[in-house]
Design a protein around this motif. Structure first.
Motif, PDB file in Angstrom:
ATOM      1  N   MET A  50       0.775  -1.363   0.052  1.00  0.00           N
ATOM      2  CA  MET A  50      -0.340  -0.203   0.600  1.00  0.00           C
ATOM      3  C   MET A  50       0.939   1.419   0.262  1.00  0.00           C
ATOM      4  O   MET A  50       1.791   1.179   1.073  1.00  0.00           O
ATOM      5  N   ARG A  51       0.686   2.196  -0.862  1.00  0.00           N
ATOM      6  CA  ARG A  51       0.922   3.268  -0.921  1.00  0.00           C
ATOM      7  C   ARG A  51       0.616   4.377  -0.510  1.00  0.00           C
ATOM      8  O   ARG A  51      -0.370   4.871  -1.439  1.00  0.00           O
ATOM      9  N   ILE A  52       0.939   4.997   0.162  1.00  0.00           N
ATOM     10  CA  ILE A  52      -0.209   6.701   0.385  1.00  0.00           C
ATOM     11  C   ILE A  52       0.856   7.848   0.354  1.00  0.00           C
ATOM     12  O   ILE A  52       1.636   8.093   0.474  1.00  0.00           O
ATOM     13  N   ASP A  53      -0.055   8.738  -0.491  1.00  0.00           N
ATOM     14  CA  ASP A  53       0.594   9.718  -1.039  1.00  0.00           C
ATOM     15  C   ASP A  53      -0.449  11.357  -0.965  1.00  0.00           C
ATOM     16  O   ASP A  53      -1.378  11.270  -0.531  1.00  0.00           O
ATOM     17  N   ILE A  54       0.208  12.190  -0.190  1.00  0.00           N
ATOM     18  CA  ILE A  54      -0.648  13.261   0.205  1.00  0.00           C
ATOM     19  C   ILE A  54       0.008  14.161  -0.796  1.00  0.00           C
ATOM     20  O   ILE A  54       0.884  14.486  -0.142  1.00  0.00           O
ATOM     21  N   ASP A  55      -0.864  14.994  -1.405  1.00  0.00           N
ATOM     22  CA  ASP A  55      -0.880  16.204  -2.080  1.00  0.00           C
ATOM     23  C   ASP A  55      -0.706  17.722  -1.425  1.00  0.00           C
ATOM     24  O   ASP A  55      -1.561  17.771  -1.106  1.00  0.00           O
ATOM     25  N   ARG A  56       1.101  18.160  -0.798  1.00  0.00           N
ATOM     26  CA  ARG A  56       0.777  19.193  -0.118  1.00  0.00           C
ATOM     27  C   ARG A  56       0.169  20.428  -0.853  1.00  0.00           C
ATOM     28  O   ARG A  56       0.198  21.001  -0.068  1.00  0.00           O
ATOM     29  N   ASP A  57       0.408  20.280  -2.255  1.00  0.00           N
ATOM     30  CA  ASP A  57      -0.320  21.811  -2.968  1.00  0.00           C
ATOM     31  C   ASP A  57      -1.917  21.622  -2.785  1.00  0.00           C
ATOM     32  O   ASP A  57      -2.325  22.851  -2.586  1.00  0.00           O
ATOM     33  N   VAL A  58      -1.738  20.503  -2.521  1.00  0.00           N
ATOM     34  CA  VAL A  58      -3.765  20.552  -2.115  1.00  0.00           C
ATOM     35  C   VAL A  58      -4.210  20.831  -0.932  1.00  0.00           C
ATOM     36  O   VAL A  58      -5.631  21.264  -0.312  1.00  0.00           O
ATOM     37  N   ILE A  64      -5.400  13.098  -0.491  1.00  0.00           N
ATOM     38  CA  ILE A  64      -5.009  11.499  -0.271  1.00  0.00           C
ATOM     39  C   ILE A  64      -5.664  10.518  -1.459  1.00  0.00           C
ATOM     40  O   ILE A  64      -6.368  10.554  -1.677  1.00  0.00           O
ATOM     41  N   THR A  65      -3.967  10.534  -1.971  1.00  0.00           N
ATOM     42  CA  THR A  65      -4.040   9.077  -2.773  1.00  0.00           C
ATOM     43  C   THR A  65      -3.837   7.433  -2.077  1.00  0.00           C
ATOM     44  O   THR A  65      -2.345   7.366  -1.853  1.00  0.00           O
ATOM     45  N   ILE A  66      -4.145   6.723  -2.461  1.00  0.00           N
ATOM     46  CA  ILE A  66      -3.890   5.382  -1.841  1.00  0.00           C
ATOM     47  C   ILE A  66      -4.019   4.082  -3.426  1.00  0.00           C
ATOM     48  O   ILE A  66      -4.849   4.335  -4.245  1.00  0.00           O
ATOM     49  N   THR A  67      -3.248   3.496  -3.688  1.00  0.00           N
ATOM     50  CA  THR A  67      -2.140   2.461  -4.932  1.00  0.00           C
ATOM     51  C   THR A  67      -1.841   1.598  -4.278  1.00  0.00           C
ATOM     52  O   THR A  67      -1.113   1.378  -3.112  1.00  0.00           O
TER      53      THR A  67
END
Length: 59
Positions: free
Chosen positions: A1-9, A56-59
């Motif tokens: 599981m990869r979790i990303d946070i778009d800090r610009d958003v 937040i995106t989860i892939t």
């Protein structure tokens, strides 16, 4: 599981930290960030859904 946070958003609403406090926290500016010792679990998806700006995106 990869979790990303778009800090610009991210607007720092904190919903992710409320939904999954073992994964997310807020930095000094109030923006969300992943905990170094994050323990992803079923609430990570709820945290992503709770984000009002979908940062937040989860892939």
């Amino acid at each position: 599981m990869r979790i990303d946070i778009d800090r610009d958003v991210c607007i720092g609403a904190g919903q992710c930290a409320l939904a999954a406090p073992k994964v997310f926290t807020q930095d000094d500016d109030g923006l969300s960030e992943l905990l170094a010792e994050a323990e992803p679990g079923p609430m990570v998806g709820e945290a992503a859904r709770a984000c009002p700006v979908q940062a937040i995106t989860i892939t």
